[in-house]
Design a protein around this motif. Structure first.
Motif, PDB file in Angstrom:
ATOM      1  N   SER B  10      25.418  33.466  47.622  1.00  0.00           N
ATOM      2  CA  SER B  10      25.118  34.483  46.723  1.00  0.00           C
ATOM      3  C   SER B  10      25.257  35.997  47.319  1.00  0.00           C
ATOM      4  N   TYR B  11      26.234  36.671  46.856  1.00  0.00           N
ATOM      5  CA  TYR B  11      26.581  37.918  47.183  1.00  0.00           C
ATOM      6  C   TYR B  11      25.337  38.960  46.905  1.00  0.00           C
ATOM      7  N   GLU B  12      25.332  40.126  47.730  1.00  0.00           N
ATOM      8  CA  GLU B  12      24.092  40.981  47.707  1.00  0.00           C
ATOM      9  C   GLU B  12      23.868  41.432  46.378  1.00  0.00           C
ATOM     10  N   ASN B  13      24.872  41.492  45.735  1.00  0.00           N
ATOM     11  CA  ASN B  13      24.680  42.033  44.107  1.00  0.00           C
ATOM     12  C   ASN B  13      23.907  40.681  43.276  1.00  0.00           C
ATOM     13  N   GLY B  14      23.858  39.779  43.712  1.00  0.00           N
ATOM     14  CA  GLY B  14      23.266  38.523  43.023  1.00  0.00           C
ATOM     15  C   GLY B  14      24.142  37.668  42.473  1.00  0.00           C
ATOM     16  N   THR B  15      25.349  38.036  42.339  1.00  0.00           N
ATOM     17  CA  THR B  15      26.443  37.135  42.006  1.00  0.00           C
ATOM     18  C   THR B  15      26.396  35.735  42.737  1.00  0.00           C
ATOM     19  N   SER B  16      26.190  34.440  41.961  1.00  0.00           N
ATOM     20  CA  SER B  16      26.112  33.151  42.664  1.00  0.00           C
ATOM     21  C   SER B  16      27.495  32.803  42.796  1.00  0.00           C
ATOM     22  N   ALA B  17      28.427  32.681  43.984  1.00  0.00           N
ATOM     23  CA  ALA B  17      29.703  32.206  44.068  1.00  0.00           C
ATOM     24  C   ALA B  17      29.739  30.542  44.534  1.00  0.00           C
ATOM     25  N   LEU B  18      28.996  30.197  44.820  1.00  0.00           N
ATOM     26  CA  LEU B  18      29.149  28.832  45.428  1.00  0.00           C
ATOM     27  C   LEU B  18      27.558  28.295  45.346  1.00  0.00           C
ATOM     28  N   GLY B  35      40.996  25.754  41.703  1.00  0.00           N
ATOM     29  CA  GLY B  35      40.222  26.121  40.674  1.00  0.00           C
ATOM     30  C   GLY B  35      40.510  27.492  39.853  1.00  0.00           C
ATOM     31  N   PRO B  36      39.902  27.696  38.645  1.00  0.00           N
ATOM     32  CA  PRO B  36      40.086  29.007  38.049  1.00  0.00           C
ATOM     33  C   PRO B  36      39.601  30.129  38.631  1.00  0.00           C
ATOM     34  N   SER B  37      40.224  31.223  38.322  1.00  0.00           N
ATOM     35  CA  SER B  37      39.657  32.620  39.014  1.00  0.00           C
ATOM     36  C   SER B  37      38.423  32.749  38.812  1.00  0.00           C
ATOM     37  N   GLY B  38      37.918  33.286  39.934  1.00  0.00           N
ATOM     38  CA  GLY B  38      36.377  33.424  40.331  1.00  0.00           C
ATOM     39  C   GLY B  38      35.536  32.241  40.393  1.00  0.00           C
ATOM     40  N   SER B  39      36.288  31.009  40.771  1.00  0.00           N
ATOM     41  CA  SER B  39      35.479  29.685  40.860  1.00  0.00           C
ATOM     42  C   SER B  39      34.997  29.726  42.281  1.00  0.00           C
ATOM     43  N   GLY B  40      35.539  30.701  43.229  1.00  0.00           N
ATOM     44  CA  GLY B  40      34.629  30.629  44.500  1.00  0.00           C
ATOM     45  C   GLY B  40      35.706  30.238  45.515  1.00  0.00           C
ATOM     46  N   LYS B  41      36.884  30.161  45.438  1.00  0.00           N
ATOM     47  CA  LYS B  41      38.090  29.572  46.579  1.00  0.00           C
ATOM     48  C   LYS B  41      38.163  30.612  47.803  1.00  0.00           C
ATOM     49  N   SER B  42      38.138  32.000  47.398  1.00  0.00           N
ATOM     50  CA  SER B  42      38.285  32.765  48.456  1.00  0.00           C
ATOM     51  C   SER B  42      37.042  33.037  49.319  1.00  0.00           C
ATOM     52  N   THR B  43      35.830  32.623  48.552  1.00  0.00           N
ATOM     53  CA  THR B  43      34.578  32.788  49.202  1.00  0.00           C
ATOM     54  C   THR B  43      34.281  31.423  50.157  1.00  0.00           C
ATOM     55  N   VAL B  44      34.861  30.293  50.033  1.00  0.00           N
ATOM     56  CA  VAL B  44      35.064  29.261  50.661  1.00  0.00           C
ATOM     57  C   VAL B  44      35.976  29.531  51.829  1.00  0.00           C
ATOM     58  N   ASP B 162      45.317  31.354  51.805  1.00  0.00           N
ATOM     59  CA  ASP B 162      44.663  31.951  50.684  1.00  0.00           C
ATOM     60  C   ASP B 162      45.888  32.305  49.271  1.00  0.00           C
ATOM     61  N   GLU B 163      46.270  31.401  48.674  1.00  0.00           N
ATOM     62  CA  GLU B 163      47.370  31.969  47.526  1.00  0.00           C
ATOM     63  C   GLU B 163      48.391  32.342  48.257  1.00  0.00           C
ATOM     64  N   PRO B 164      49.120  31.462  49.068  1.00  0.00           N
ATOM     65  CA  PRO B 164      50.174  31.781  49.807  1.00  0.00           C
ATOM     66  C   PRO B 164      51.514  32.055  48.882  1.00  0.00           C
ATOM     67  N   THR B 194      45.319  27.460  45.869  1.00  0.00           N
ATOM     68  CA  THR B 194      46.211  27.967  44.968  1.00  0.00           C
ATOM     69  C   THR B 194      45.515  27.462  43.623  1.00  0.00           C
ATOM     70  N   HIS B 195      46.198  28.325  42.404  1.00  0.00           N
ATOM     71  CA  HIS B 195      45.840  27.826  41.310  1.00  0.00           C
ATOM     72  C   HIS B 195      47.335  27.624  40.489  1.00  0.00           C
ATOM     73  N   GLU B 196      48.467  27.241  41.170  1.00  0.00           N
ATOM     74  CA  GLU B 196      49.467  26.990  40.560  1.00  0.00           C
ATOM     75  C   GLU B 196      49.587  25.456  40.351  1.00  0.00           C
TER      76      GLU B 196
HETATM   77  N1  LIG Z   1      31.937  40.864  47.833  1.00  0.00           N
HETATM   78  C1  LIG Z   1      31.451  40.233  46.762  1.00  0.00           C
HETATM   79  N2  LIG Z   1      30.568  40.644  46.191  1.00  0.00           N
HETATM   80  C2  LIG Z   1      30.132  40.295  44.941  1.00  0.00           C
HETATM   81  N3  LIG Z   1      30.443  39.476  44.359  1.00  0.00           N
HETATM   82  C3  LIG Z   1      31.783  38.795  44.981  1.00  0.00           C
HETATM   83  C4  LIG Z   1      32.278  39.080  45.973  1.00  0.00           C
HETATM   84  N4  LIG Z   1      33.238  38.556  46.150  1.00  0.00           N
HETATM   85  C5  LIG Z   1      33.608  37.635  45.419  1.00  0.00           C
HETATM   86  N5  LIG Z   1      32.562  37.819  44.260  1.00  0.00           N
HETATM   87  C6  LIG Z   1      32.224  37.079  43.132  1.00  0.00           C
HETATM   88  O1  LIG Z   1      32.068  35.799  43.514  1.00  0.00           O
HETATM   89  C7  LIG Z   1      32.829  34.786  42.680  1.00  0.00           C
HETATM   90  C8  LIG Z   1      33.873  34.028  43.371  1.00  0.00           C
HETATM   91  O2  LIG Z   1      34.735  34.802  43.820  1.00  0.00           O
HETATM   92  P1  LIG Z   1      35.817  34.358  44.759  1.00  0.00           P
HETATM   93  O3  LIG Z   1      37.022  35.647  45.173  1.00  0.00           O
HETATM   94  O4  LIG Z   1      35.573  33.519  45.791  1.00  0.00           O
HETATM   95  O5  LIG Z   1      37.116  33.591  43.551  1.00  0.00           O
HETATM   96  P2  LIG Z   1      38.421  33.172  43.754  1.00  0.00           P
HETATM   97  O6  LIG Z   1      38.271  31.557  43.252  1.00  0.00           O
HETATM   98  O7  LIG Z   1      39.045  33.124  45.072  1.00  0.00           O
HETATM   99  O8  LIG Z   1      39.173  33.716  42.600  1.00  0.00           O
HETATM  100  P3  LIG Z   1      40.791  34.191  42.314  1.00  0.00           P
HETATM  101  O9  LIG Z   1      41.626  32.828  42.010  1.00  0.00           O
HETATM  102  O10 LIG Z   1      40.725  35.293  41.433  1.00  0.00           O
HETATM  103  O11 LIG Z   1      40.987  34.716  43.732  1.00  0.00           O
HETATM  104  C9  LIG Z   1      33.345  35.570  41.682  1.00  0.00           C
HETATM  105  O12 LIG Z   1      32.359  35.829  40.538  1.00  0.00           O
HETATM  106  C10 LIG Z   1      33.426  37.211  42.276  1.00  0.00           C
HETATM  107  O13 LIG Z   1      33.238  38.111  41.294  1.00  0.00           O
END
Ligand SMILES: Nc1ncnc2c1ncn2[C@@H]1O[C@H](COP(=O)(O)OP(=O)(O)OP(=O)(O)O)[C@@H](O)[C@H]1O
Ligand SMILES: [Mg+2]
Lengths: 293, 225
Positions: B10-18, B35-44, B162-164, B194-196
């Protein structure tokens, strides 16, 4: 290109990418160092002058009238036992009278003065003038010493001047030091901002804090040392000019000034050290936020 | 080796990413993370590089437990991996050679090894004759190949991308992806975000799929969203 060359190249090129800030930093360094240097030099020279004047300063210890000259002379080791007495010079009544009369050679009213109105005495030279009043009391308590005369106001005055001088120099040096540190860290901060992408990239690659810091330290140290060297040259000409002026001005020629040769090396080393220190710590302050994770 | 064990973030703002994400990658494997945009790939990926740490669960990368790793050990961990980004992240005012050499200076590689290694990795990505060019003199695809060469410079065990292909035209994307599979065949573990969909389907590789921060599929072959 090696790692070392990389640090140097990055450090140098940063200086020229924001040359105006770098120029300002060097100027501020010069100004601060010259002010620091001048205050320290003034204070060192005044101290020296005061030391000299103090060494000339003396107390007069008069021997009890009932003592014969032999008995009086025998008091000398007793006086020298005091820790603060550098020397005690015996002056007999006769000598005292002669030197007194010497001043009034052509004045006949003293012709029939008898030497018995004078007392045997010691001229006391002190080690530390600040303890003058204590020493005066201690010597007065020695058996056979009737009275000790001292010019306490000089001692008090010098002590006060010394204290003020010390506080003012330390405060000014500290303040100027902080000013240079502040300017330096702000300039290097500009570089960290310009290079923030690069910092993020090398961090991701696995660079440690040392690798990240070096180019910024190089920049800081180059700016610091440039300022220091220029300040040194300016201080040199300034000091020499002022000394020449003082030594040719009659009413301040009692000042005991150090020649530039005597201070050249310590001054060079101190300026260099301040330059390096400000460069290293200024850049460390600037990058500390970038070194976390 | 990568291991995610019931990981929550969970990010500081409360968003649960994984949420409760578990998967393992052995050394030498190739996997797409989709996975779709915002699914948490970059978080991984940020959990793998130590930019952020998990709220709960265990992340293990190349033998380092990311929950317990000391900040002073992060550079060591990062030297075991190469990271490739959508926006290349080359240094604009350095030529191709210096961009790659930088990665080797940064880890204290001996001077005499650098020239040889830079030549070698540029050869792998087919850019050995562009050493003196500046990044802005290269196409997007070429810049990304330089970034790949840089990621390879220190001979990492793991490459994370990450999305090369995000900033590369579609014809070049397949070529670049082929290059990554070739590098994988040389022994480097490869995790490609990737999401391609079309691109993934051209390669019959393992596909780890996450949706809303949860594992939604992990099998060899196709990416069907
Ligand atoms: N630094 C952050 N602070 C708060 N929330 C975040 C932060 N980074 C990502 N999020 C949120 O966490 C969730 C997952 O984000 P993430 O960047 O991992 O998605 P993604 O799968 O990489 O998306 P994309 O395909 O668009 O790159 C999203 O809802 C995003 O808004
Ligand atoms: Mg993303």
């Amino acid at each position: 290109m090696s790692r070392f060359k990389y640090y140097l190249k990055e450090g140098f090129s940063s200086i020229f990418t924001h040359s105006l800030m770098s120029f300002t930093t060097v100027c501020v360094m010069i100004a601060c160092l010259i002010l620091m240097g001048s205050f320290v030099l003034i204070s060192v020279n005044l101290n020296r002058t005061m030391n000299y004047l103090e060494s000339q300063n003396q107390m007069m210890a008069f021997v009890d009238e009932t003592y014969t000259e032999e008995q009086a002379r025998a008091l000398r080791p007793e006086l020298l036992k005091n820790d603060n007495v550098r020397d005690a010079e015996f002056v007999s009544r006769r000598d005292a009278m002669e030197s007194f009369l010497g001043k009034f050679e052509k004045n006949s009213i003293f012709d029939d003065v008898d030497y018995s109105v004078f007392r045997d005495r010691f001229i006391i030279y002190l080690k530390d003038i600040r303890l003058m009043s204590e020493t005066q009391q201690e010597l007065a308590a020695v058996g056979g010493i009737a009275r000790v005369n001292a010019h306490l106001e000089i001692s008090r005055g010098f002590t006060a001047v010394r204290r003020v001088l010390k506080i003012v120099s330390v405060a000014i040096v500290a303040l100027l030091f902080l000013v240079s540190l502040f300017i330096m860290s702000n300039t290097v901060k500009l570089t960290t901002f310009n290079r923030r992408n690069e910092i993020a990239i090398v961090k991701m690659i696995g660079a440690d804090n040392g690798f990240i810091s070096w180019p910024f330290m190089v920049e800081g140290v180059i700016l610091g040392l440039t300022g220091a060297m220029l300040a040194y040259l300016l201080q040199w000409s300034l000091y020499t000019a002022i000394c020449t002026r003082i030594m040719t001005t009659a009413y301040v020629s009692f000042l005991k000034l150090l020649s530039f040769g005597q201070i050249a090396l310590p001054l060079l080393v101190s300026f260099g050290a301040v330059g390096i220190f400000v460069g290293v710590f200024g850049s460390q302050i600037a990058i500390r936020n970038y070194l976390r994770v | 080796m990568i291991r995610f064990d019931h990981v929550y973030k969970s990010y500081e703002n409360g968003t649960s990413a994984l949420e409760d994400l578990s998967f393992t990658m052995e050394d030498g494997e190739f996997a797409f993370l989709v996975g779709p945009s915002g699914s948490g790939k970059s978080t991984v990926i940020k959990l793998l590089t130590g930019e952020i740490s998990a709220t709960d669960g265990t992340v293990i990368v190349n033998g380092y437990n990311m929950n317990e790793i000391r900040p002073s050990k992060l550079p060591k961990l990062r030297r075991t991996m190469g990271v490739i980004f959508q926006d290349f992240r080359l240094i604009d005012n350095k030529n191709v050679f210096d961009n790659i050499a930088l990665a080797m200076w940064a880890v204290g590689a001996p001077h005499r090894e650098i020239k040889e290694r830079v030549n070698y990795v540029l050869g792998l990505v087919g850019l050995e004759d562009r050493q003196k060019d500046m990044p802005n003199e290269l196409s997007g695809g070429e810049q990304q190949r330089v970034a790949i060469a840089r990621a390879l410079a220190n001979n990492p065990k793991l490459i994370i991308a990450d999305e090369p292909t995000g900033n590369i035209d579609p014809e070049r994307s397949a070529e670049l992806m082929t290059m990554l599979t070739k590098i994988n065949e040389l022994g480097t573990t490869m995790l490609v975000v990737t999401h391609e969909q079309n691109l993934v389907n051209q390669f019959a590789k393992r596909v780890i799929r996450i949706v809303n921060g949860r594992l939604a599929g992990d099998e060899k072959g196709w990416y069907i969203s």
